[in-house]
Design a protein around this motif. Structure first.
Motif, PDB file in Angstrom:
ATOM      1  N   TRP A  44      12.035  -6.503  -5.428  1.00  0.00           N
ATOM      2  CA  TRP A  44      12.923  -6.880  -6.717  1.00  0.00           C
ATOM      3  C   TRP A  44      12.032  -5.068  -7.141  1.00  0.00           C
ATOM      4  CZ3 TRP A  44      16.292 -10.480  -9.280  1.00  0.00           C
ATOM      5  CH2 TRP A  44      16.630  -9.927  -9.818  1.00  0.00           C
ATOM      6  N   CYS A  45      13.700  -4.167  -6.274  1.00  0.00           N
ATOM      7  CA  CYS A  45      13.354  -3.013  -6.860  1.00  0.00           C
ATOM      8  C   CYS A  45      14.654  -2.247  -7.818  1.00  0.00           C
ATOM      9  CB  CYS A  45      13.346  -1.409  -6.021  1.00  0.00           C
ATOM     10  SG  CYS A  45      13.312  -0.237  -6.330  1.00  0.00           S
ATOM     11  N   ARG A  46      14.179  -2.315  -9.053  1.00  0.00           N
ATOM     12  CA  ARG A  46      14.790  -2.033 -10.174  1.00  0.00           C
ATOM     13  C   ARG A  46      15.060  -0.272 -10.980  1.00  0.00           C
ATOM     14  NH1 ARG A  46      18.436  -3.242 -14.369  1.00  0.00           N
ATOM     15  NH2 ARG A  46      18.475  -3.190 -16.326  1.00  0.00           N
ATOM     16  N   HIS A  47      16.175  -0.136 -10.590  1.00  0.00           N
ATOM     17  CA  HIS A  47      15.852   1.734 -10.983  1.00  0.00           C
ATOM     18  C   HIS A  47      16.498   2.118 -12.467  1.00  0.00           C
ATOM     19  CE1 HIS A  47      16.477   5.672 -11.214  1.00  0.00           C
ATOM     20  NE2 HIS A  47      17.627   6.049 -10.981  1.00  0.00           N
ATOM     21  N   ARG A  48      16.022   2.355 -13.119  1.00  0.00           N
ATOM     22  CA  ARG A  48      16.886   2.094 -14.501  1.00  0.00           C
ATOM     23  C   ARG A  48      17.655   3.897 -14.767  1.00  0.00           C
ATOM     24  NH1 ARG A  48      10.996   1.918 -17.380  1.00  0.00           N
ATOM     25  NH2 ARG A  48      10.669   3.171 -15.400  1.00  0.00           N
ATOM     26  N   ASP A  49      19.165   3.248 -15.312  1.00  0.00           N
ATOM     27  CA  ASP A  49      19.204   4.467 -15.615  1.00  0.00           C
ATOM     28  C   ASP A  49      19.387   4.432 -16.890  1.00  0.00           C
ATOM     29  OD1 ASP A  49      21.446   5.979 -15.661  1.00  0.00           O
ATOM     30  OD2 ASP A  49      23.232   5.522 -15.086  1.00  0.00           O
ATOM     31  N   LYS A  50      19.085   5.710 -17.564  1.00  0.00           N
ATOM     32  CA  LYS A  50      18.401   5.891 -19.296  1.00  0.00           C
ATOM     33  C   LYS A  50      19.503   5.952 -19.433  1.00  0.00           C
ATOM     34  CE  LYS A  50      13.662   7.324 -18.201  1.00  0.00           C
ATOM     35  NZ  LYS A  50      14.190   6.189 -16.789  1.00  0.00           N
ATOM     36  N   GLY A  51      20.857   6.110 -19.034  1.00  0.00           N
ATOM     37  CA  GLY A  51      22.046   6.202 -20.207  1.00  0.00           C
ATOM     38  C   GLY A  51      22.597   5.343 -20.511  1.00  0.00           C
ATOM     39  N   ASP A  52      22.920   3.517 -19.848  1.00  0.00           N
ATOM     40  CA  ASP A  52      23.086   2.685 -19.344  1.00  0.00           C
ATOM     41  C   ASP A  52      22.267   1.660 -20.862  1.00  0.00           C
ATOM     42  OD1 ASP A  52      24.926   0.368 -18.622  1.00  0.00           O
ATOM     43  OD2 ASP A  52      23.083  -0.767 -17.868  1.00  0.00           O
ATOM     44  N   PRO A  53      23.169   0.858 -20.967  1.00  0.00           N
ATOM     45  CA  PRO A  53      22.339   0.293 -22.123  1.00  0.00           C
ATOM     46  C   PRO A  53      21.078  -0.764 -21.646  1.00  0.00           C
ATOM     47  CG  PRO A  53      24.718   0.089 -22.790  1.00  0.00           C
ATOM     48  CD  PRO A  53      24.336   0.460 -21.272  1.00  0.00           C
ATOM     49  N   VAL A 102      15.069  -8.746   0.143  1.00  0.00           N
ATOM     50  CA  VAL A 102      14.960  -7.257  -0.800  1.00  0.00           C
ATOM     51  C   VAL A 102      15.911  -7.289  -1.920  1.00  0.00           C
ATOM     52  CG1 VAL A 102      14.422  -4.863  -0.526  1.00  0.00           C
ATOM     53  CG2 VAL A 102      13.779  -6.180   0.968  1.00  0.00           C
ATOM     54  N   VAL A 103      16.013  -7.112  -3.537  1.00  0.00           N
ATOM     55  CA  VAL A 103      16.887  -6.863  -3.785  1.00  0.00           C
ATOM     56  C   VAL A 103      17.030  -5.220  -4.410  1.00  0.00           C
ATOM     57  CG1 VAL A 103      17.955  -7.434  -6.131  1.00  0.00           C
ATOM     58  CG2 VAL A 103      17.310  -9.318  -4.594  1.00  0.00           C
ATOM     59  N   GLY A 104      17.941  -3.845  -4.137  1.00  0.00           N
ATOM     60  CA  GLY A 104      18.012  -3.139  -5.111  1.00  0.00           C
ATOM     61  C   GLY A 104      18.875  -2.963  -6.160  1.00  0.00           C
ATOM     62  N   ASP A 105      18.190  -3.152  -7.485  1.00  0.00           N
ATOM     63  CA  ASP A 105      19.125  -3.050  -8.239  1.00  0.00           C
ATOM     64  C   ASP A 105      19.142  -1.958  -9.224  1.00  0.00           C
ATOM     65  OD1 ASP A 105      20.014  -3.894 -10.958  1.00  0.00           O
ATOM     66  OD2 ASP A 105      18.035  -5.044 -11.396  1.00  0.00           O
ATOM     67  N   GLY A 106      20.655  -1.203  -9.567  1.00  0.00           N
ATOM     68  CA  GLY A 106      20.763  -0.301  -9.903  1.00  0.00           C
ATOM     69  C   GLY A 106      20.712   0.886  -9.497  1.00  0.00           C
ATOM     70  N   VAL A 107      20.921   1.025  -8.641  1.00  0.00           N
ATOM     71  CA  VAL A 107      21.540   2.094  -7.240  1.00  0.00           C
ATOM     72  C   VAL A 107      23.022   1.956  -6.169  1.00  0.00           C
ATOM     73  CG1 VAL A 107      19.399   3.381  -6.676  1.00  0.00           C
ATOM     74  CG2 VAL A 107      19.869   0.777  -5.557  1.00  0.00           C
ATOM     75  N   MET A 108      23.510   2.676  -6.740  1.00  0.00           N
ATOM     76  CA  MET A 108      24.299   2.591  -5.465  1.00  0.00           C
ATOM     77  C   MET A 108      24.577   4.164  -4.432  1.00  0.00           C
ATOM     78  SD  MET A 108      28.169   2.521  -4.906  1.00  0.00           S
ATOM     79  CE  MET A 108      28.028   2.396  -3.227  1.00  0.00           C
ATOM     80  N   PRO A 109      23.855   3.383  -2.917  1.00  0.00           N
ATOM     81  CA  PRO A 109      23.525   4.176  -1.699  1.00  0.00           C
ATOM     82  C   PRO A 109      25.358   5.062  -1.341  1.00  0.00           C
ATOM     83  CG  PRO A 109      24.009   2.242  -1.274  1.00  0.00           C
ATOM     84  CD  PRO A 109      23.597   1.334  -2.630  1.00  0.00           C
ATOM     85  N   ASP A 145      16.354   8.842  -5.117  1.00  0.00           N
ATOM     86  CA  ASP A 145      15.694   8.421  -4.121  1.00  0.00           C
ATOM     87  C   ASP A 145      14.363   7.602  -3.502  1.00  0.00           C
ATOM     88  OD1 ASP A 145      17.516  10.825  -3.443  1.00  0.00           O
ATOM     89  OD2 ASP A 145      15.481  12.141  -4.136  1.00  0.00           O
ATOM     90  N   ASP A 146      13.120   8.053  -4.929  1.00  0.00           N
ATOM     91  CA  ASP A 146      12.006   6.287  -4.433  1.00  0.00           C
ATOM     92  C   ASP A 146      13.162   5.494  -4.657  1.00  0.00           C
ATOM     93  OD1 ASP A 146      10.027   8.794  -4.373  1.00  0.00           O
ATOM     94  OD2 ASP A 146       9.521   8.310  -6.740  1.00  0.00           O
ATOM     95  N   SER A 147      13.935   5.089  -5.090  1.00  0.00           N
ATOM     96  CA  SER A 147      14.950   3.841  -5.032  1.00  0.00           C
ATOM     97  C   SER A 147      14.939   3.425  -3.611  1.00  0.00           C
ATOM     98  CB  SER A 147      15.673   3.437  -5.936  1.00  0.00           C
ATOM     99  OG  SER A 147      14.979   3.722  -7.656  1.00  0.00           O
ATOM    100  N   LEU A 148      15.406   4.305  -2.988  1.00  0.00           N
ATOM    101  CA  LEU A 148      16.373   4.223  -1.804  1.00  0.00           C
ATOM    102  C   LEU A 148      15.315   3.740  -1.010  1.00  0.00           C
ATOM    103  CD1 LEU A 148      19.065   6.537  -2.090  1.00  0.00           C
ATOM    104  CD2 LEU A 148      19.111   4.221  -1.848  1.00  0.00           C
ATOM    105  N   ASP A 208       1.014  -1.537   0.127  1.00  0.00           N
ATOM    106  CA  ASP A 208      -0.033   0.516   0.182  1.00  0.00           C
ATOM    107  C   ASP A 208       1.299   1.058   0.009  1.00  0.00           C
ATOM    108  OD1 ASP A 208      -1.934  -1.815  -0.014  1.00  0.00           O
ATOM    109  OD2 ASP A 208      -2.805  -1.120   2.015  1.00  0.00           O
ATOM    110  N   ARG A 209       1.928   1.349   0.824  1.00  0.00           N
ATOM    111  CA  ARG A 209       2.933   2.857   1.254  1.00  0.00           C
ATOM    112  C   ARG A 209       3.928   2.694  -0.208  1.00  0.00           C
ATOM    113  NH1 ARG A 209       3.418   0.484   5.779  1.00  0.00           N
ATOM    114  NH2 ARG A 209       6.055  -0.509   5.562  1.00  0.00           N
ATOM    115  N   LEU A 210       3.995   1.941  -1.063  1.00  0.00           N
ATOM    116  CA  LEU A 210       5.014   1.718  -2.208  1.00  0.00           C
ATOM    117  C   LEU A 210       3.204   2.334  -2.974  1.00  0.00           C
ATOM    118  CD1 LEU A 210       7.218  -1.509  -2.960  1.00  0.00           C
ATOM    119  CD2 LEU A 210       7.724   0.172  -1.179  1.00  0.00           C
ATOM    120  N   VAL A 211       2.910   1.237  -3.438  1.00  0.00           N
ATOM    121  CA  VAL A 211       1.472   1.996  -4.132  1.00  0.00           C
ATOM    122  C   VAL A 211       1.068   3.817  -4.653  1.00  0.00           C
ATOM    123  CG1 VAL A 211      -0.553   1.498  -5.436  1.00  0.00           C
ATOM    124  CG2 VAL A 211       0.909  -0.305  -5.330  1.00  0.00           C
ATOM    125  N   ASN A 212       1.008   3.820  -2.953  1.00  0.00           N
ATOM    126  CA  ASN A 212       0.510   5.326  -3.125  1.00  0.00           C
ATOM    127  C   ASN A 212       1.530   5.789  -3.465  1.00  0.00           C
ATOM    128  OD1 ASN A 212      -1.815   5.184  -2.486  1.00  0.00           O
ATOM    129  ND2 ASN A 212      -1.478   3.363  -0.879  1.00  0.00           N
TER     130      ASN A 212
END
Lengths: 501, 248
Positions: B81-90, B139-146, B121-124, A320-324
């Motif tokens: 699985w949270c994937r952040h897309r870098d627009k510059g990366d192929p 929890v998988v964080g894909d494509g972010v360097m905190p 920010d949203d990814s983190l 819910d938190r993610l979607v909102n």
């Protein structure tokens, strides 16, 4: 059909040309049957002032069960007078009748002779009046009624005097069932129309508010009011809409959705917190209104049982938190689709549509490793129950939306396919040049080996079909594995569609 | 003085548990699938309730493959699985891992909850919320360097939630140090083609750093291959030696 029209000789079912001949000044308009039905339903709700058991009847009637209610209006006659007065003042032409059974009241209201009074006596004394009614008072199909009239049965009494068995043998059970219902021999239940519960709460303020803290505090009060009402009805909110009325006569709206029905004020407030910043209070908010635009039956769950109930609640709260915060299209669960096209094989199912795949939560006695990929079962989500309020909603019901996805096929769908598939699928595919080596984004890459082709045809059951593709797996000299294809139409054009593990 | 030594040893033991260097008593760390990889870590595998970083090579899905094979060995439960897309990366064209590809590595994509935030920010934020949630297995964080502070926050969140945190970093040449428990480097390696009994995923895995120091098991690199019939990892033999060693 009001009295004036009847006096001019107009009848329902007349041709417009005939009606114009009788009454040259007639104005005609198209019939809005849905609006008529809505208006009748609203009238049924209004008539709950006389009895809680009020129902619409056909397209032009109301049935009120006034058992035990008539004395409040001074008896049956008093009630009829009051009801007639009010309907007359509202400009509604009406014919009223009081009888023991709904079927008898229907017939008596529509087919009694002009001299007869509207109130029938109770029990068998009423039979004399009822049996003298024409056969049309039985509310039979027109064909059946004409058949009966053709053999000489013109009144209800004629029918009642016939031996029952031959009648049933010839005309079926229909006529006698209607007769029994009219005379009170057979049951004739009502389905009373109920006013839709409205999930609106609002709070005006003595002074306009503008700060975030004040908005949050007011919102919490609204949520508490609403959740108390939802709790009494055994329901939980799926969608909430907060409307802020500003002093400059404009409104600001924010809405949230939840993956499962909820009514915990603190939990719902947490979802709203992400959106409160979107409210521009301007010169101040003088009233806030909270409406549950979607509700569902709230099933209480006991947390901490062996099925991982507490974990499920925690994950649902997280979703819910993610979607909102991120938006509905950013969060989803992969669902396999039956298609040949690789880029369409995986679809994301949203969490909010109520069609989500059940979460694979740990079962009791979990802990052993799974070595094989599990085959997902055809996910049948929990559907929203139909909203009963649409009948009485003055707004016309919107057209049903086309389903976003095809219904789930009966056989279990699986992720496993023959042949190798990439781990990251590029969409749209990247055009590459194949010569001595591979040229991708301006880089020359040496190819170690190329494996294939695997021919993948387009979905033959789709009207719009693309070209057939030949897929190859290539290993580069540095060890990376790519998934390439070319179409059979243009064998020189290569595309990179994915990277294999 | 001598009776102090067991006490100090017990205190060290407790500290290492608090530091997430070793798993607490009664729990085992997640095995990496091969004894030689597990032996390189003091905890005997990846410790739960912490973040582990995996550094890929540019435009290479090998690291994702190795992580997927790890996740396949997890006990049942949802994986975010949270994937952040870098627009510059192929690889920015791929906005999520592909289900059929994951299935080939033993991971059922039906377990995944995929999140695709637009901003770092949203990814983190997503990762922190997810790591704090008790219902997720990993929890998988894909494509972010905190950065240092978000990295610390993620580590604390993972300690609260108890899930396995996995960060697939962007393909940086020299990533800055972090507070994660371990950092691995995974690149694809060539395998002979399928008609020569090859064509399987094969990776070169090296341990770049581990909290609490290595355990003397070395830091690799190990060349590992995915056995697609037994659904497990095995140590890849150099091609020339394999058939010869078997013959002898």
């Amino acid at each position: 059909m009001d009295g004036l029209a009847t006096a001019d000789g107009l009848r329902p079912g007349m041709l417009l040309a005939d009606a114009r001949a009788l009454c040259p000044g007639l104005t005609a308009g198209p019939a809005d049957l849905a609006a008529d039905r809505m208006a009748l339903a609203r009238l049924a709700v209004w008539s709950q002032r006389y009895t809680p058991q009020a129902a619409t009847d056909g397209t032009d009637g109301l049935i009120l069960d006034i058992t035990g209610c008539a004395h409040l209006q001074g008896g049956e006659q008093g009630l009829l007078t009051d009801l007639g007065d009010r309907l007359g003042r509202a400009g509604l032409t009406h014919r009223l009748a009081v009888a023991d059974t709904p079927a008898a009241a229907w017939g008596w209201a529509r087919h009694r002779s002009a001299a007869a009074g509207p109130v029938l006596p109770t029990g068998t004394p009423a039979w004399v009046s009822l049996l003298s009614l024409p056969l049309a008072a039985l509310r039979l199909d027109e064909g059946l009624r004409n058949d009966l009239i053709r053999v000489g049965l013109r009144s209800v009494g004629d029918l009642q005097r016939q031996p029952r068995a031959p009648l049933v043998a010839r005309y079926g059970t229909g006529p006698l069932r209607r007769l029994d219902r009219m005379l009170g021999v057979a049951a004739d239940p009502l389905a009373p129309a109920m006013a839709a519960p409205s999930w609106h709460v609002c709070r005006p303020f003595a002074e306009p508010i503008a700060t975030r803290d004040a908005i949050e505090a007011a919102l919490l009060l609204l949520l508490r009011d609403l959740s108390a009402r939802l709790e009494a009805a055994g329901r939980g909110a799926r969608r909430l809409l907060l409307t802020c009325f500003r002093t400059d006569a404009t409104t600001q709206e924010i809405s949230i959705g939840t993956a499962r029905p909820g009514r915990d004020p603190q939990g719902l407030l947490k979802l709203f917190r992400e959106r409160i910043d979107n409210i521009d209070p301007g010169f101040g908010i003088e009233m806030m209104e909270l409406a549950a635009t979607g509700t569902d039956i709230f099933t209480a769950e006991q947390a901490g049982l062996a099925m991982g109930g507490g974990d499920a609640v925690a994950v649902m709260g997280l979703l819910d938190r993610l979607v909102n915060r991120l938006g509905e299209d950013q969060v989803g669960r992969p669902v396999p689709r039956d298609t040949h096209r690789p880029e369409r094989m995986m679809e994301l199912a949203g969490e909010m549509e109520g069609q989500g795949v059940p979460l694979p939560l740990p079962q009791a006695g979990a802990g052993q490793k799974q070595a094989q990929p599990q085959y997902p079962s055809a996910g049948e989500g929990v559907g929203n129950d139909p909203d009963t309020s649409t009948l009485l909603n003055p707004k016309p019901k919107p057209w049903p939306k086309p389903q976003a996805s095809r219904p789930a096929p009966a056989r279990p769908r699986t992720w496993l396919v023959e042949g190798s598939r990439p781990l990251l699928l590029l969409h749209p595919p990247e055009p590459v040049r194949m010569g001595e080596g591979l040229s991708w984004r301006g880089r020359q890459l040496a190819i170690d080996w190329l494996e294939g082709p695997e021919r993948i045809r387009p979905d033959w059951w789709q009207a719009r079909t693309g070209p057939t593709r030949d897929y190859y797996r290539a290993q580069l000299a540095d060890g990376r594995r790519l998934w390439l294809f070319r179409t059979v139409d243009d064998r020189g054009a290569w595309y990179l569609q994915g990277l294999c593990a | 003085m001598t009776d102090m030594i067991p006490t100090i040893a017990a205190l060290r033991e407790r500290l290492s548990v608090l530091d997430r260097v070793r798993p607490p008593k009664g729990r085992t760390a997640l095995s990496l699938g091969l004894p030689c990889l597990d032996a390189a870590l003091p905890g005997g595998g990846l410790v739960w309730g912490g973040c582990h970083e995996f550094l890929p090579a540019p435009a290479d899905a090998g690291c994702h493959g190795f992580v997927a094979s790890l996740l396949a060995g997890l006990p049942p439960g949802p994986i975010l699985w949270c994937r952040h897309r870098d627009k510059g990366d192929p690889l920015g064209l791929a906005d999520m891992p592909y289900g059929p590809g994951l299935a080939a590595l033993g991971l059922d994509a039906g377990r995944l909850i995929l999140v695709r935030p637009d901003t770092v920010d949203d990814s983190l934020w997503t990762l922190e919320e997810a790591l704090r949630c008790s219902g997720l297995t990993a929890v998988v964080g894909d494509g972010v360097m905190p950065g240092p502070v978000p990295g610390r926050r993620l580590q604390l969140a993972a300690e609260d939630g108890g899930a396995l945190g996995i960060l697939i970093l962007p393909p940086l040449g020299r990533p800055p140090p972090s507070t994660a428990l371990t950092r691995w480097h995974v690149v694809s390696r060539g395998d002979p083609p399928a008609h020569e009994d090859g064509g399987r995923p094969r990776w070169l895995v090296s341990l770049l750093r581990a909290r609490g120091g290595g355990s003397g098991g070395g830091s690799g690199p190990w060349e590992v291959a995915w056995d697609d019939t037994a659904f497990c990892l095995r140590l890849a033999q150099p091609l020339a030696d394999g058939p010869v060693a078997a013959a002898e």
